[in-house]
Design an enzyme around this catalytic site. Structure first.
Site, short mmCIF file in Angstrom:
data_model
loop_
_atom_site.label_atom_id
_atom_site.label_comp_id
_atom_site.label_asym_id
_atom_site.label_seq_id
_atom_site.Cartn_x
_atom_site.Cartn_y
_atom_site.Cartn_z
NE ARG A 59 -3.72 0.02 2.15
CZ ARG A 59 -4.39 0.59 3.37
NH1 ARG A 59 -4.20 -0.13 4.61
NH2 ARG A 59 -4.87 1.43 3.28
CG HIS A 114 -7.74 5.73 11.62
ND1 HIS A 114 -8.76 5.39 10.81
CD2 HIS A 114 -8.18 6.23 12.88
CE1 HIS A 114 -9.77 5.56 11.45
NE2 HIS A 114 -9.46 5.78 12.78
CB CYS A 122 11.34 3.23 16.13
SG CYS A 122 12.53 2.30 16.76
CB ALA A 224 -15.36 12.61 -3.20
N1 APR Z 1 -17.20 9.34 -3.74
C1 APR Z 1 -17.82 9.42 -2.20
N2 APR Z 1 -17.96 8.32 -1.60
C2 APR Z 1 -17.42 7.42 -1.95
C3 APR Z 1 -16.76 7.14 -3.31
C4 APR Z 1 -16.58 8.16 -4.03
N3 APR Z 1 -15.99 8.06 -5.29
N4 APR Z 1 -16.42 5.75 -3.43
C5 APR Z 1 -16.88 5.12 -2.28
N5 APR Z 1 -17.64 5.91 -1.37
C6 APR Z 1 -18.23 5.91 -0.07
C7 APR Z 1 -18.66 4.59 0.30
O1 APR Z 1 -20.09 4.47 -0.10
C8 APR Z 1 -18.45 4.14 1.74
O2 APR Z 1 -19.37 4.80 2.21
O3 APR Z 1 -16.82 5.99 0.95
C9 APR Z 1 -17.19 4.95 1.98
C10 APR Z 1 -15.93 4.19 2.30
O4 APR Z 1 -16.26 3.28 3.29
P1 APR Z 1 -15.04 2.37 4.03
O5 APR Z 1 -14.45 1.39 2.91
O6 APR Z 1 -15.65 1.63 5.19
O7 APR Z 1 -13.99 3.27 4.44
P2 APR Z 1 -13.83 4.28 5.63
O8 APR Z 1 -15.15 4.66 6.19
O9 APR Z 1 -12.74 5.26 5.55
O10 APR Z 1 -13.20 3.28 6.67
C11 APR Z 1 -13.02 3.78 8.15
O11 APR Z 1 -11.93 1.68 8.82
O12 APR Z 1 -10.84 -0.03 7.93
C12 APR Z 1 -10.57 0.94 8.90
O13 APR Z 1 -8.83 2.33 9.44
C13 APR Z 1 -9.61 1.92 8.47
O14 APR Z 1 -9.80 4.30 8.31
C14 APR Z 1 -10.29 3.20 7.84
C15 APR Z 1 -11.75 2.94 8.88
#
Ligand code: APR
Length: 239
Positions: A59, A114, A122, A224
């Site tokens: 990543r 995060h 370290c 977004a």
């Molecule tokens: N534009 C807007 N929203 C979007 C887009 C886009 N192009 N693509 C996806 N999404 C939305 C999805 O609908 C979903 O609600 O973004 C969200 C992504 O959700 P997750 O994958 O759950 O990510 P996130 O909410 O950032 O996860 C939170 O979980 O895994 C842990 O630590 C990690 O920071 C992360 C935390």
């Protein structure tokens, strides 16, 4: 939106999706391809450090090939121009994302709650150092020389960073905006309720309704790169 001085924005993986960075829980997302228990807990790191280091090396290398998108740029512009429109007004950006796209887009009042891919931590001397290379070959810590570097990522079961600063900014917020997050992970997912408790307006900008969408006064759904620039322009033009 009138009478808004201080804006607090929370972003998640959805804001970086259109830059080509996988989200976690969408179809084809990271947590479909990898088990959280195998790569994102301190127990996983103790059990199989190579598997965890390989995951984050992959990543860390990938984000260095990606570019900020129009949503990142719009948020940086909002921060840079808001105080001209509202003297003394602030924009605080709290991100759950560990990529550096907000930073590269020019956001400055930014909290990575995060952690960050481009740092290593370290566990011998507790230093955090800028890091772009792999960690799999267990390089020595530049500060203390001990090969005890781990990804500077908040794993499940660990405390997010700068929660005092985040709650401090929340207390001052007139408007709380959540962008590109599913609302699945706490304490980030609980911030909207804190915002409501202090009487702030709440807005969700997301591809689809999140798990916490019931807590928002208003929601705008779409990619977004479309909904964020439109909203930022509206705020800056006094709409
Ligand atoms: N534009 C807007 N929203 C979007 C887009 C886009 N192009 N693509 C996806 N999404 C939305 C999805 O609908 C979903 O609600 O973004 C969200 C992504 O959700 P997750 O994958 O759950 O990510 P996130 O909410 O950032 O996860 C939170 O979980 O895994 C842990 O630590 C990690 O920071 C992360 C935390």
């Amino acid at each position: 939106m009138t009478n808004i001085r201080n804006i607090m924005i929370l972003t998640g993986a959805g804001v970086s999706a259109e830059s080509g960075i996988d989200t976690f829980r969408d179809s084809g997302g990271l947590w479909e391809k990898h088990r959280v228990e195998d790569v994102a807990t301190p127990e996983a790191f103790a059990r199989d450090p190579e598997l965890v280091l390989r995951f984050y090396d992959m990543r860390r290398a990938a984000i260095q090939t990606k570019q900020p998108n129009a949503a990142h740029a719009a948020l940086a512009r909002l921060e840079a121009e808001w105080a001209k429109r509202v003297p003394g007004g602030t924009v605080t950006l709290v991100t759950q994302n560990v990529d550096d796209l907000h930073d590269r887009a020019g956001s400055r009042n930014l909290i990575h709650m995060h952690g960050e891919h481009l740092n290593a931590w370290c566990t011998a001397c507790d230093e955090r150092v800028p890091w772009r290379a792999p960690l799999l070959d267990r390089p020595a810590c530049p500060a203390c020389g001990v090969p005890a570097l781990r990804p500077d990522i908040v794993w499940f079961g660990e405390m997010p960073y700068r929660m005092e600063d985040i709650y401090g900014a929340l207390r001052e917020a007139d408007l709380f905006v959540s962008i590109g997050t599913s609302g699945a992970v706490y304490p980030a997912a609980g911030l909207v309720r804190g915002a409501r408790d202090i009487g702030a307006r709440t807005l969700e900008l997301n591809l689809e309704p999140s798990q916490g969408s019931a807590w928002f006064d208003e929601a705008r759904h779409g990619p977004a790169t479309q909904v964020v620039p439109a909203w930022a322009e509206e705020m800056l033009s006094g709409g």
